[in-house]
Design a protein around this motif. Structure first.
Motif, PDB file in Angstrom:
ATOM      1  N   ALA A  91      17.807  32.795  57.965  1.00 10.68           N
ATOM      2  CA  ALA A  91      17.400  34.116  57.208  1.00 10.68           C
ATOM      3  C   ALA A  91      18.203  35.246  58.212  1.00 10.68           C
ATOM      4  O   ALA A  91      18.629  36.013  57.675  1.00 10.68           O
ATOM      5  CB  ALA A  91      15.981  34.237  57.142  1.00 10.68           C
ATOM      6  N   GLU A  92      18.115  35.104  59.479  1.00  8.49           N
ATOM      7  CA  GLU A  92      18.521  36.133  60.245  1.00  8.49           C
ATOM      8  C   GLU A  92      20.106  36.226  60.261  1.00  8.49           C
ATOM      9  O   GLU A  92      20.706  37.031  60.073  1.00  8.49           O
ATOM     10  CB  GLU A  92      18.234  35.840  61.719  1.00  8.49           C
ATOM     11  CG  GLU A  92      16.887  36.095  62.091  1.00  8.49           C
ATOM     12  CD  GLU A  92      16.336  35.536  63.511  1.00  8.49           C
ATOM     13  OE1 GLU A  92      17.141  34.856  64.203  1.00  8.49           O
ATOM     14  OE2 GLU A  92      15.290  35.942  64.046  1.00  8.49           O
TER      15      GLU A  92
ATOM     16  N   ALA B 279      20.982  37.925  57.015  1.00  2.84           N
ATOM     17  CA  ALA B 279      20.730  39.315  56.972  1.00  2.84           C
ATOM     18  C   ALA B 279      22.064  39.944  57.895  1.00  2.84           C
ATOM     19  O   ALA B 279      22.347  41.032  57.581  1.00  2.84           O
ATOM     20  CB  ALA B 279      19.617  39.548  57.450  1.00  2.84           C
TER      21      ALA B 279
ATOM     22  N   ILE C 189      13.428  40.130  59.205  1.00  5.30           N
ATOM     23  CA  ILE C 189      13.523  39.220  58.136  1.00  5.30           C
ATOM     24  C   ILE C 189      13.212  37.662  58.666  1.00  5.30           C
ATOM     25  O   ILE C 189      12.721  36.981  57.730  1.00  5.30           O
ATOM     26  CB  ILE C 189      15.061  39.285  57.549  1.00  5.30           C
ATOM     27  CG1 ILE C 189      14.792  40.817  56.665  1.00  5.30           C
ATOM     28  CG2 ILE C 189      15.464  38.293  56.602  1.00  5.30           C
ATOM     29  CD1 ILE C 189      16.531  41.015  56.414  1.00  5.30           C
TER      30      ILE C 189
ATOM     31  N   VAL D 145      18.008  41.117  50.978  1.00  5.32           N
ATOM     32  CA  VAL D 145      17.497  39.688  50.855  1.00  5.32           C
ATOM     33  C   VAL D 145      16.313  39.422  50.302  1.00  5.32           C
ATOM     34  O   VAL D 145      15.532  40.146  50.455  1.00  5.32           O
ATOM     35  CB  VAL D 145      17.471  39.322  52.470  1.00  5.32           C
ATOM     36  CG1 VAL D 145      16.849  37.772  52.558  1.00  5.32           C
ATOM     37  CG2 VAL D 145      18.957  39.537  53.237  1.00  5.32           C
TER      38      VAL D 145
ATOM     39  N   MET E 179       8.642  43.898  54.405  1.00  7.53           N
ATOM     40  CA  MET E 179       9.551  43.706  53.068  1.00  7.53           C
ATOM     41  C   MET E 179       9.273  45.008  52.440  1.00  7.53           C
ATOM     42  O   MET E 179       8.120  45.646  52.238  1.00  7.53           O
ATOM     43  CB  MET E 179       9.199  42.410  52.506  1.00  7.53           C
ATOM     44  CG  MET E 179       9.539  41.226  53.400  1.00  7.53           C
ATOM     45  SD  MET E 179      11.124  41.123  54.265  1.00  7.53           S
ATOM     46  CE  MET E 179      11.814  40.290  52.867  1.00  7.53           C
TER      47      MET E 179
ATOM     48  N   ASP F  72      11.362  40.832  48.921  1.00 12.45           N
ATOM     49  CA  ASP F  72      12.782  41.301  48.945  1.00 12.45           C
ATOM     50  C   ASP F  72      12.600  42.484  50.285  1.00 12.45           C
ATOM     51  O   ASP F  72      11.549  43.122  50.634  1.00 12.45           O
ATOM     52  CB  ASP F  72      12.849  42.101  47.782  1.00 12.45           C
ATOM     53  CG  ASP F  72      12.993  41.156  46.738  1.00 12.45           C
ATOM     54  OD1 ASP F  72      13.084  39.852  46.942  1.00 12.45           O
ATOM     55  OD2 ASP F  72      12.839  41.575  45.332  1.00 12.45           O
ATOM     56  N   ARG F  73      13.882  42.626  50.881  1.00 10.22           N
ATOM     57  CA  ARG F  73      13.988  43.794  51.775  1.00 10.22           C
ATOM     58  C   ARG F  73      15.699  44.212  51.601  1.00 10.22           C
ATOM     59  O   ARG F  73      16.414  43.573  51.346  1.00 10.22           O
ATOM     60  CB  ARG F  73      13.802  43.097  53.347  1.00 10.22           C
ATOM     61  CG  ARG F  73      14.490  44.051  54.374  1.00 10.22           C
ATOM     62  CD  ARG F  73      13.349  45.066  54.830  1.00 10.22           C
ATOM     63  NE  ARG F  73      13.756  45.659  56.033  1.00 10.22           N
ATOM     64  CZ  ARG F  73      13.264  45.635  57.139  1.00 10.22           C
ATOM     65  NH1 ARG F  73      12.198  44.738  57.245  1.00 10.22           N
ATOM     66  NH2 ARG F  73      13.692  46.465  58.080  1.00 10.22           N
TER      67      ARG F  73
END
Length: 346
Positions: free
Chosen positions: A27-28, A31, A44, A77, A116, A136-137
Protein backbone atom coordinates in the motif's frame (compact mmCIF):
# COMPACT_ATOMS: atom_id res chain seq x y z
CA UNK A 1 -21.64 11.07 -7.17
CA UNK A 2 -20.01 8.95 -9.88
CA UNK A 3 -17.89 5.93 -9.01
CA UNK A 4 -14.15 6.53 -9.58
CA UNK A 5 -12.18 4.52 -12.14
CA UNK A 6 -9.78 1.78 -11.07
CA UNK A 7 -6.57 2.18 -13.04
CA UNK A 8 -4.79 -0.72 -11.34
CA UNK A 9 -5.70 -3.29 -8.68
CA UNK A 10 -3.50 -5.61 -6.63
CA UNK A 11 -5.04 -8.47 -4.64
CA UNK A 12 -3.39 -9.96 -1.57
CA UNK A 13 -4.57 -13.09 0.23
CA UNK A 14 -4.62 -12.82 4.02
CA UNK A 15 -4.20 -16.23 5.61
CA UNK A 16 -1.41 -16.01 8.20
CA UNK A 17 0.61 -13.71 10.40
CA UNK A 18 2.93 -11.55 8.33
CA UNK A 19 0.51 -11.12 5.42
CA UNK A 20 -0.64 -7.83 6.96
CA UNK A 21 2.91 -6.44 6.88
CA UNK A 22 3.27 -7.38 3.21
CA UNK A 23 0.00 -5.56 2.44
CA UNK A 24 1.22 -2.50 4.36
CA UNK A 25 4.39 -2.36 2.29
CA UNK A 26 2.44 -2.78 -0.95
CA UNK A 27 0.00 0.00 0.00
CA UNK A 28 2.82 2.41 0.84
CA UNK A 29 4.55 1.62 -2.46
CA UNK A 30 1.38 2.23 -4.48
CA UNK A 31 0.71 5.50 -2.65
CA UNK A 32 4.28 6.71 -3.24
CA UNK A 33 4.07 5.81 -6.94
CA UNK A 34 0.86 7.85 -7.27
CA UNK A 35 2.59 10.83 -5.69
CA UNK A 36 1.33 10.95 -2.11
CA UNK A 37 3.64 12.68 0.33
CA UNK A 38 5.66 10.40 2.60
CA UNK A 39 3.49 11.04 5.66
CA UNK A 40 0.29 10.38 3.71
CA UNK A 41 1.73 7.16 2.24
CA UNK A 42 2.60 6.03 5.78
CA UNK A 43 -0.99 6.70 6.90
CA UNK A 44 -2.29 4.64 3.99
CA UNK A 45 0.03 1.85 5.14
CA UNK A 46 -1.48 2.07 8.64
CA UNK A 47 -4.94 1.61 7.16
CA UNK A 48 -3.83 -1.38 5.08
CA UNK A 49 -2.28 -3.18 8.06
CA UNK A 50 -5.32 -2.38 10.22
CA UNK A 51 -7.76 -3.88 7.72
CA UNK A 52 -5.56 -6.91 7.07
CA UNK A 53 -5.21 -7.45 10.83
CA UNK A 54 -8.99 -7.34 11.18
CA UNK A 55 -9.24 -10.18 8.66
CA UNK A 56 -6.83 -12.29 10.72
CA UNK A 57 -8.58 -11.47 13.97
CA UNK A 58 -12.22 -11.88 12.96
CA UNK A 59 -12.10 -14.59 10.28
CA UNK A 60 -10.13 -17.61 9.08
CA UNK A 61 -8.95 -15.94 5.89
CA UNK A 62 -9.71 -13.18 3.44
CA UNK A 63 -8.30 -10.71 0.98
CA UNK A 64 -7.15 -7.10 0.78
CA UNK A 65 -7.32 -5.32 -2.59
CA UNK A 66 -5.34 -2.16 -3.33
CA UNK A 67 -6.50 0.02 -6.22
CA UNK A 68 -5.17 3.15 -7.91
CA UNK A 69 -8.22 5.41 -8.40
CA UNK A 70 -8.87 8.30 -10.75
CA UNK A 71 -11.86 10.62 -10.84
CA UNK A 72 -11.46 13.45 -13.29
CA UNK A 73 -8.22 15.17 -12.29
CA UNK A 74 -8.10 13.46 -8.87
CA UNK A 75 -5.94 10.46 -8.01
CA UNK A 76 -6.21 8.25 -4.98
CA UNK A 77 -5.95 4.83 -3.36
CA UNK A 78 -8.73 2.41 -2.44
CA UNK A 79 -8.16 -0.30 0.15
CA UNK A 80 -10.78 -3.06 0.33
CA UNK A 81 -10.86 -5.93 2.79
CA UNK A 82 -13.02 -9.04 2.52
CA UNK A 83 -13.06 -11.80 5.08
CA UNK A 84 -14.44 -15.33 4.98
CA UNK A 85 -15.98 -16.12 8.33
CA UNK A 86 -18.21 -14.48 10.95
CA UNK A 87 -16.77 -10.99 10.41
CA UNK A 88 -16.81 -8.16 12.94
CA UNK A 89 -19.60 -8.87 15.41
CA UNK A 90 -20.13 -5.23 16.50
CA UNK A 91 -19.21 -2.76 13.78
CA UNK A 92 -20.22 0.30 15.85
CA UNK A 93 -17.92 -0.72 18.71
CA UNK A 94 -15.04 -1.20 16.27
CA UNK A 95 -15.16 2.54 15.49
CA UNK A 96 -14.47 3.55 19.08
CA UNK A 97 -10.92 4.61 19.93
CA UNK A 98 -9.00 1.85 21.65
CA UNK A 99 -10.66 -0.90 19.62
CA UNK A 100 -7.44 -1.63 17.73
CA UNK A 101 -6.61 -5.15 16.71
CA UNK A 102 -3.70 -6.81 18.50
CA UNK A 103 -0.35 -5.78 17.04
CA UNK A 104 -1.77 -3.29 14.53
CA UNK A 105 -0.62 0.32 14.20
CA UNK A 106 -4.02 2.01 14.09
CA UNK A 107 -6.96 2.39 16.44
CA UNK A 108 -9.59 0.05 15.01
CA UNK A 109 -11.97 1.30 12.36
CA UNK A 110 -11.88 4.69 14.10
CA UNK A 111 -8.31 5.15 12.87
CA UNK A 112 -9.31 4.07 9.37
CA UNK A 113 -12.15 6.60 9.46
CA UNK A 114 -9.84 9.45 10.48
CA UNK A 115 -7.12 8.67 7.96
CA UNK A 116 -9.25 8.08 4.86
CA UNK A 117 -11.60 10.38 2.98
CA UNK A 118 -14.38 7.85 2.51
CA UNK A 119 -15.23 4.67 4.41
CA UNK A 120 -18.04 2.15 3.98
CA UNK A 121 -18.54 -1.01 6.04
CA UNK A 122 -20.86 -3.86 5.08
CA UNK A 123 -21.58 -6.03 8.11
CA UNK A 124 -22.09 -9.80 7.86
CA UNK A 125 -25.37 -10.67 6.16
CA UNK A 126 -25.07 -14.33 5.21
CA UNK A 127 -23.49 -17.43 6.75
CA UNK A 128 -19.75 -17.56 6.05
CA UNK A 129 -19.82 -14.06 4.54
CA UNK A 130 -17.89 -11.67 6.73
CA UNK A 131 -17.30 -7.94 6.81
CA UNK A 132 -16.40 -5.89 3.73
CA UNK A 133 -14.61 -2.56 4.26
CA UNK A 134 -13.92 -0.04 1.49
CA UNK A 135 -11.67 2.96 2.29
CA UNK A 136 -10.63 5.70 -0.17
CA UNK A 137 -7.91 8.33 0.22
CA UNK A 138 -7.43 11.11 -2.34
CA UNK A 139 -4.23 12.98 -3.04
CA UNK A 140 -4.58 16.65 -2.20
CA UNK A 141 -3.66 19.15 -4.90
CA UNK A 142 -0.92 21.70 -4.23
CA UNK A 143 -2.19 25.07 -3.06
CA UNK A 144 -3.06 27.30 -6.00
CA UNK A 145 -4.74 30.44 -4.67
CA UNK A 146 -4.83 33.25 -7.23
CA UNK A 147 -7.30 35.64 -5.62
CA UNK A 148 -6.85 37.19 -2.15
CA UNK A 149 -9.45 36.23 0.42
CA UNK A 150 -12.07 39.02 0.74
CA UNK A 151 -13.55 37.54 3.92
CA UNK A 152 -12.72 37.91 7.58
CA UNK A 153 -13.19 34.93 9.92
CA UNK A 154 -13.22 35.11 13.69
CA UNK A 155 -14.46 33.10 16.66
CA UNK A 156 -14.70 33.27 20.43
CA UNK A 157 -15.50 30.42 22.81
CA UNK A 158 -15.54 29.69 26.54
CA UNK A 159 -16.60 26.85 28.86
CA UNK A 160 -19.54 26.95 31.23
CA UNK A 161 -19.00 28.51 34.65
CA UNK A 162 -17.13 26.20 37.05
CA UNK A 163 -15.97 23.94 34.18
CA UNK A 164 -12.29 23.54 33.31
CA UNK A 165 -12.83 22.22 29.76
CA UNK A 166 -15.02 23.47 26.93
CA UNK A 167 -17.64 21.23 25.35
CA UNK A 168 -17.89 23.60 22.37
CA UNK A 169 -15.45 23.93 19.52
CA UNK A 170 -15.10 25.70 16.18
CA UNK A 171 -13.32 25.16 12.88
CA UNK A 172 -11.77 27.70 10.49
CA UNK A 173 -9.82 26.18 7.57
CA UNK A 174 -8.62 28.15 4.53
CA UNK A 175 -7.10 26.82 1.30
CA UNK A 176 -6.89 28.04 -2.29
CA UNK A 177 -9.99 30.23 -2.84
CA UNK A 178 -12.08 28.40 -0.26
CA UNK A 179 -12.69 28.23 3.46
CA UNK A 180 -14.65 25.90 5.73
CA UNK A 181 -15.98 27.21 9.03
CA UNK A 182 -18.15 25.56 11.64
CA UNK A 183 -19.43 25.46 15.20
CA UNK A 184 -19.52 22.14 17.06
CA UNK A 185 -21.30 21.59 20.40
CA UNK A 186 -20.81 18.40 22.40
CA UNK A 187 -23.97 17.38 24.24
CA UNK A 188 -24.07 18.72 27.78
CA UNK A 189 -20.88 20.19 29.17
CA UNK A 190 -17.78 19.07 31.01
CA UNK A 191 -15.27 16.36 30.11
CA UNK A 192 -17.70 14.13 28.18
CA UNK A 193 -18.93 17.01 26.01
CA UNK A 194 -15.31 18.06 25.42
CA UNK A 195 -14.37 14.53 24.30
CA UNK A 196 -17.22 14.50 21.78
CA UNK A 197 -16.48 17.95 20.37
CA UNK A 198 -12.75 17.17 20.03
CA UNK A 199 -13.48 13.93 18.16
CA UNK A 200 -15.70 15.84 15.74
CA UNK A 201 -13.27 18.74 15.37
CA UNK A 202 -10.35 16.44 14.58
CA UNK A 203 -12.32 14.71 11.86
CA UNK A 204 -13.60 17.94 10.27
CA UNK A 205 -10.17 19.59 10.31
CA UNK A 206 -8.54 16.64 8.52
CA UNK A 207 -11.36 16.23 5.95
CA UNK A 208 -12.16 19.90 5.32
CA UNK A 209 -12.06 19.61 1.52
CA UNK A 210 -14.38 16.60 1.30
CA UNK A 211 -18.03 16.87 0.26
CA UNK A 212 -20.32 18.16 3.04
CA UNK A 213 -22.24 14.89 3.16
CA UNK A 214 -19.00 12.94 3.49
CA UNK A 215 -17.79 15.18 6.34
CA UNK A 216 -20.98 14.57 8.30
CA UNK A 217 -20.84 10.82 7.59
CA UNK A 218 -17.27 10.59 8.84
CA UNK A 219 -17.99 12.75 11.89
CA UNK A 220 -20.92 10.46 12.72
CA UNK A 221 -18.50 7.52 12.86
CA UNK A 222 -15.79 9.51 14.67
CA UNK A 223 -18.24 10.41 17.47
CA UNK A 224 -19.55 6.91 18.13
CA UNK A 225 -18.82 5.97 21.70
CA UNK A 226 -19.12 9.65 22.75
CA UNK A 227 -22.14 11.73 23.75
CA UNK A 228 -22.30 13.04 20.19
CA UNK A 229 -22.44 16.60 18.87
CA UNK A 230 -24.58 19.07 17.02
CA UNK A 231 -22.77 20.81 14.18
CA UNK A 232 -23.14 23.44 11.48
CA UNK A 233 -20.63 23.92 8.65
CA UNK A 234 -20.35 26.54 5.93
CA UNK A 235 -17.95 26.40 2.97
CA UNK A 236 -17.13 29.63 1.15
CA UNK A 237 -15.75 29.87 -2.38
CA UNK A 238 -14.83 33.48 -3.07
CA UNK A 239 -13.83 32.78 -6.66
CA UNK A 240 -17.33 31.45 -7.46
CA UNK A 241 -18.90 33.81 -4.85
CA UNK A 242 -20.91 30.97 -3.30
CA UNK A 243 -21.56 29.44 0.10
CA UNK A 244 -22.54 25.85 0.90
CA UNK A 245 -24.22 25.20 4.24
CA UNK A 246 -25.11 22.06 6.20
CA UNK A 247 -26.27 21.45 9.75
CA UNK A 248 -27.56 18.80 12.15
CA UNK A 249 -28.91 19.89 15.52
CA UNK A 250 -29.44 23.21 17.26
CA UNK A 251 -26.52 25.38 16.18
CA UNK A 252 -28.07 28.82 15.70
CA UNK A 253 -27.29 31.40 13.03
CA UNK A 254 -27.99 34.96 11.95
CA UNK A 255 -27.58 36.41 8.45
CA UNK A 256 -27.79 39.84 6.91
CA UNK A 257 -31.38 40.45 5.79
CA UNK A 258 -30.78 40.34 2.05
CA UNK A 259 -28.55 37.21 2.06
CA UNK A 260 -29.92 34.52 -0.26
CA UNK A 261 -28.73 31.60 1.89
CA UNK A 262 -31.56 29.33 3.04
CA UNK A 263 -30.76 27.14 6.05
CA UNK A 264 -32.77 23.93 6.47
CA UNK A 265 -32.32 22.67 10.05
CA UNK A 266 -32.27 18.96 10.83
CA UNK A 267 -33.05 17.62 14.29
CA UNK A 268 -30.63 15.03 15.60
CA UNK A 269 -27.23 14.30 17.07
CA UNK A 270 -24.10 13.51 15.04
CA UNK A 271 -22.63 10.34 16.54
CA UNK A 272 -25.97 8.89 17.61
CA UNK A 273 -27.41 7.76 14.27
CA UNK A 274 -27.95 11.37 13.29
CA UNK A 275 -29.79 12.24 10.07
CA UNK A 276 -28.07 13.27 6.87
CA UNK A 277 -27.70 17.06 6.72
CA UNK A 278 -29.71 19.10 4.28
CA UNK A 279 -27.03 20.75 2.13
CA UNK A 280 -27.92 24.09 0.56
CA UNK A 281 -26.00 26.26 -1.90
CA UNK A 282 -26.32 30.00 -2.35
CA UNK A 283 -24.70 33.10 -3.77
CA UNK A 284 -22.44 34.99 -1.34
CA UNK A 285 -22.13 38.70 -2.07
CA UNK A 286 -19.77 41.37 -0.71
CA UNK A 287 -21.32 42.73 2.44
CA UNK A 288 -23.09 39.50 3.41
CA UNK A 289 -22.42 38.34 6.96
CA UNK A 290 -22.97 35.09 8.84
CA UNK A 291 -22.91 34.49 12.59
CA UNK A 292 -22.98 30.91 13.92
CA UNK A 293 -23.43 30.29 17.65
CA UNK A 294 -24.09 27.43 20.04
CA UNK A 295 -27.08 27.24 22.36
CA UNK A 296 -24.97 28.69 25.17
CA UNK A 297 -25.59 32.04 23.47
CA UNK A 298 -28.98 33.73 23.73
CA UNK A 299 -30.69 34.05 20.35
CA UNK A 300 -32.87 37.09 21.09
CA UNK A 301 -30.78 39.81 19.48
CA UNK A 302 -30.54 41.46 16.09
CA UNK A 303 -27.49 41.52 13.83
CA UNK A 304 -26.31 45.14 13.71
CA UNK A 305 -26.24 46.95 10.34
CA UNK A 306 -23.07 46.35 8.35
CA UNK A 307 -22.15 50.04 8.41
CA UNK A 308 -21.97 49.98 12.21
CA UNK A 309 -19.33 47.22 12.03
CA UNK A 310 -17.33 48.46 9.05
CA UNK A 311 -14.13 48.91 11.05
CA UNK A 312 -14.57 45.85 13.28
CA UNK A 313 -12.81 42.58 12.46
CA UNK A 314 -14.71 39.29 12.63
CA UNK A 315 -12.71 38.28 15.71
CA UNK A 316 -13.61 41.48 17.57
CA UNK A 317 -17.28 41.04 16.62
CA UNK A 318 -17.27 37.42 17.85
CA UNK A 319 -15.76 38.40 21.20
CA UNK A 320 -18.22 41.25 21.65
CA UNK A 321 -21.25 39.09 20.85
CA UNK A 322 -20.01 36.36 23.21
CA UNK A 323 -19.57 38.88 26.02
CA UNK A 324 -22.99 40.43 25.43
CA UNK A 325 -25.18 37.38 24.87
CA UNK A 326 -23.63 34.22 26.34
CA UNK A 327 -25.31 32.28 29.16
CA UNK A 328 -23.04 31.70 32.19
CA UNK A 329 -24.02 28.10 32.92
CA UNK A 330 -23.40 26.59 29.47
CA UNK A 331 -20.49 26.37 27.05
CA UNK A 332 -20.74 29.18 24.51
CA UNK A 333 -19.23 29.82 21.07
CA UNK A 334 -19.69 32.54 18.43
CA UNK A 335 -18.19 32.43 14.92
CA UNK A 336 -18.41 35.36 12.51
CA UNK A 337 -17.83 35.62 8.75
CA UNK A 338 -17.77 39.15 7.31
CA UNK A 339 -15.93 41.32 4.82
CA UNK A 340 -12.26 42.04 5.36
CA UNK A 341 -11.83 45.23 7.35
CA UNK A 342 -10.36 48.01 5.23
CA UNK A 343 -6.84 49.12 6.14
CA UNK A 344 -6.96 52.84 6.99
CA UNK A 345 -3.36 53.03 8.20
CA UNK A 346 -2.44 55.35 5.34
Amino acid sequence: MSEPTREQTERHEITQDGDDILVKQAAESMAAAIGFEESAAAEIGIVAVELASNVLKHADSGEVALSHLTDGDREGVRIESFDVGPGIANVDAAFEDGASTAGSLGGGLGAVNRLMHRLTVTAPGEPDFGTKVVADRWKRKPASATRPCPLSFGAASRPAANETVNGDSFVIKRWDEQALVGVIDGLGHGADAHEASMAATEYVETHYDSRMEAIFDGTERACRGTRGVVMALARFDWDAETVTFATVGNINYKLTDDTDLTVVPRRGVVGSNGPDPKVTHSEWRPGDRLVLFSDGVDSHWELPPARSMADESATVTARRLLDQHSKPHDDATVLVVSEQVADHSD
